[in-house]
Write an enzyme that holds these catalytic residues in place. Structure first.
Site, mmCIF file in Angstrom:
data_model
loop_
_atom_site.group_PDB
_atom_site.id
_atom_site.type_symbol
_atom_site.label_atom_id
_atom_site.label_comp_id
_atom_site.label_asym_id
_atom_site.label_seq_id
_atom_site.Cartn_x
_atom_site.Cartn_y
_atom_site.Cartn_z
ATOM 1 N N GLU A 151 0.795 -1.229 0.110
ATOM 2 C CA GLU A 151 0.197 0.100 -0.047
ATOM 3 C C GLU A 151 0.992 1.482 -0.020
ATOM 4 O OE1 GLU A 151 -4.197 -1.699 2.314
ATOM 5 O OE2 GLU A 151 -2.444 -0.490 3.443
ATOM 6 N N GLU A 316 -6.514 -7.616 -1.145
ATOM 7 C CA GLU A 316 -7.430 -7.616 0.252
ATOM 8 C C GLU A 316 -8.947 -7.375 0.111
ATOM 9 O OE1 GLU A 316 -5.417 -5.296 3.182
ATOM 10 O OE2 GLU A 316 -3.216 -5.778 2.524
#
Length: 684
Positions: A151, A316
């Site tokens: 991320e 995710e």
């Protein structure tokens, strides 16, 4: 170039952290995953110390043991570089690797993403850990791909370390060459900000009233994006030396101040997104009331991922309640919501969906960020739902590798996204139209794509029937040329207020508005104004239909014989003034609207331009359902219908479809249960 995971079927996975659990649990966990339909796991993104526990001391035994068990079980693995969480020995010895806030206070060890991209020492140590990890593990037969970091630009997308100021100067020297050119571009004559030495320039620092030089800050955001892209590229270049043929390189998330298209084009095989629709139910963000988009809003984010990679992955996917001990509180997904959100991802183009996470962690900041299993690890309702999802995904084999189908495009570019982040005038109209266009497309069941103009050719725009480019404040000649080519070949382009009034450096133009797009729009803007809160709502009349012209109003005037006044303001002191002008150009037409696009206004545009509800003749849905269409090369179509409501929804199939989940032909009235999903096949 086609960017996808090149999977032969839609596949389920999960995120697993072997370092969090006793080794005697690994084999059982792997077997339970496989029995539930999970075939891929992601590991190691926060495990630097498991490979380099002390500086220069490398040990591979921990993940060797785990990968041996994964291979024995038949589990595929995505391995990660661990640069998101530098270890304590590193940050303690080399504090120059740490990021800082705008006041210069360092972010310390104890969370994650506390580093900066531009520290030479951090780059040196990251190169080494990536080289060591890849050279040892990449040949392992269980590994099918690599994730870079975790991320990028999450937690913070601003960097204020000393290394960043030094790198910012290098970035600016490369861009402007001379200080005279920089001073001109930044307008430093204003408030006596002129620079006489490169060492006088820093990343933005605190000022009275938090005021900034907007041209400097725009370049600073470009610099942050460049830094992240170079950091990803540095790791990708190392990985490419070692990955097996067919293995991929990706990273996860879509965060601010980052040109995700550039990063993907330069360093990745495709992007993966982290989808958490349950954020819609966080206490701080929950929107009460009927008609709110709630978890459906994540379709907008999935459209962003699809704009980068037409077929992409979810690294995710929401599987439990989410929250840290310091922030965020959201409930456990209700029965059916995991399925709903999984099909939301697949419907928008994902061919891989990985749930976060397998087991809920019992230690650390994320003890309330639940996975499929709760603390005890017992079989539960969510695990049972994963097994049911696996059965449904098995029926979607024909959908693998197909593409989302849309004839409406919403045009974007990174300069205008970043400008909206730092310019309150731009931000207000941009936010209103972004929400309005998305909601209108969703509720009229009008599939759309995001079209990033700075990463597309003019001919890439040609398939779209209608393009909305709501508020392109910054317009370049390249932008104008691409849009002109689209319209001249027969396209329909819709522009909104405050278009074309800035140059690439953020300076306001001195030409008549809308600047470089005036010849295309056939419109002049002699005057403009914010809509005063004291005045209330301003409306325009478009052939008897009243539409709101919100936030800001451009007062328009036609410039050519081909330009036609379509609507006029009917309130405020400028009642009677043109609010919407269309202009013929080649085979197409441009509409310039002098306001922002709220949901109703956007819906009227979709309807009047013949773009709304393109599938209404074959399928009828209530507003509470979303429609997504994936199309194969042979023209076969797959209709994903999702019910986001807690009550049943009535749908109507006006011709015969194959229900992929049921394996039978269906037609007519059907009831979709609360949070229910269906996928219907329609052959060409």
């Amino acid at each position: 170039m086609e960017r996808s995971m090149k999977l032969d079927k839609i596949t389920l996975g999960t995120c697993y952290y072997p370092e969090h659990w006793p080794e005697e649990m690994w084999e059982e966990d792997l077997q339970r995953m496989l029995a539930s339909g999970i075939e891929v796991i992601r590991i190691a993104e926060f495990a630097w110390s498991k490979i380099e526990p002390r500086e220069g001391e490398f040990t591979y035994e921990f993940f060797d043991r785990f990968l041996e068990k994964a291979e024995k079980a038949g589990m595929k693995v995505i391995f990660c570089t661990p640069s998101a969480t530098p270890p304590a020995w590193l940050t303690n010895k080399y504090p120059e690797v740490l990021n800082a806030n705008i006041n210069g206070v360092l972010y310390r060890h104890g969370c994650r993403r506390h580093y900066n991209y531009n520290s030479p020492k951090y780059q040196e140590l990251v190169k080494r850990i990536v080289e060591k990890s890849a050279s040892h593990y990449a040949s392992h037969p269980s590994i099918i791909g690599w994730q870079i970091d975790n991320e990028l630009n999450c937690e913070t997308s601003e960097f204020y370390s000393e290394s960043d100021s030094a790198a910012f100067r290098v970035f600016l020297k490369k861009k402007y060459d001379t200080l005279d050119a920089l001073n001109e571009a930044w307008g430093t004559v204003f408030w006596n900000q002129t620079y006489t030495d490169w060492e006088e320039i820093y990343v933005p620092r605190p000022t009275p009233s938090n005021s900034t030089n907007p041209h400097e800050v725009l370049d600073y955001v470009r610099f942050v994006s460049d830094s992240a892209c170079r950091f990803a590229g540095m790791q990708s270049d190392i990985l490419k030396k070692y990955v097996k043929p067919g293995d991929f390189i990706t990273t996860n998330g879509l965060f601010g101040n980052l040109d995700n298209h550039r990063m993907t084009e330069e360093s990745l095989d495709f992007i993966t997104y982290d989808s958490y629709p349950n954020f819609a139910y966080c206490l701080d963000d929950y929107e009460p009331g009927e008609g709110k988009m709630r978890d459906r809003k994540w379709s907008r984010n999935l459209a962003e991922a699809r704009a980068i990679s037409p077929v992409f992955g979810i690294m995710e996917q929401q599987s439990g309640a989410n929250g840290w001990n310091t922030r965020m509180e959201a409930p456990t997904p209700k029965p059916g919501q995991m399925t709903l959100w999984t099909m939301q991802s697949i419907g928008h183009g994902a061919d891989y969906v990985s749930y976060f996470r397998w087991r809920t962690c019992t230690v650390g900041t994320e003890i309330y960020w639940h996975g499929i299993l709760d603390y005890s690890g017992r079989d539960n309702r969510r695990l049972a739902e994963v097994k049911e999802i696996h059965k449904k995904v098995g029926a979607l084999a024909p959908v693998t590798g197909t593409h989302y189908r849309a004839e409406v495009g919403i045009v974007k570019d990174y300069d205008n996204i970043w400008d909206a982040g730092l310019d309150r005038w731009h931000q207000r109209v941009d936010r209103e139209s972004s929400k309005g266009l998305f909601a209108a497309c969703q509720k009229t069941h009008t599939p759309f794509d995001f079209c990033y103009l700075d990463h597309m050719r003019a001919e890439d725009l040609f398939p779209y029937k209608v393009l909305f480019y709501p508020h392109a404040t910054i317009v370049t000649q390249e932008t104008a040329d691409k849009l002109t080519a689209y319209v001249e070949q027969g396209g329909c382009l819709v522009l909104g207020c405050r278009t074309g009034y800035k140059q690439e450096n953020g300076k306001c133009v001195m030409s008549k508005l809308p600047g470089l797009l005036q010849p295309l729009a056939g419109t002049d803007i002699p005057e403009y104004t914010f809509v005063s809160p004291a005045e209330g709502t301003v409306y325009a009349d478009w052939d008897g239909v009243q539409i709101e012209a919100g936030i800001f109003n451009d007062l328009l005037e036609p410039l050519t014989d081909q330009a036609k006044v379509e609507a006029r303001y009917i309130s405020s002191y400028y009642a009677g003034t043109p609010a919407l002008i269309s202009n013929e150009k080649g085979k197409g037409r441009v509409y310039y609207f002098g306001g922002a696009f709220n949901e109703h206004t956007a819906q009227v545009f979709l309807e009047k331009l013949g773009a709304a509800q393109p599938y209404q003749d074959i399928i009828a849905l209530p507003e509470g359902c979303e429609l997504m269409v994936r199309e194969a090369q042979d023209g076969s179509q797959y209709f994903f219908v999702l019910n986001y409501l807690e009550e049943a929804a009535e749908i109507c199939l006006k011709e015969s479809f194959l229900d992929l989940f049921e394996g039978k032909e269906v037609q007519g009235e059907l009831e979709l249960p609360p949070f229910g999903t269906k996928v219907f096949a329609r052959k060409k």
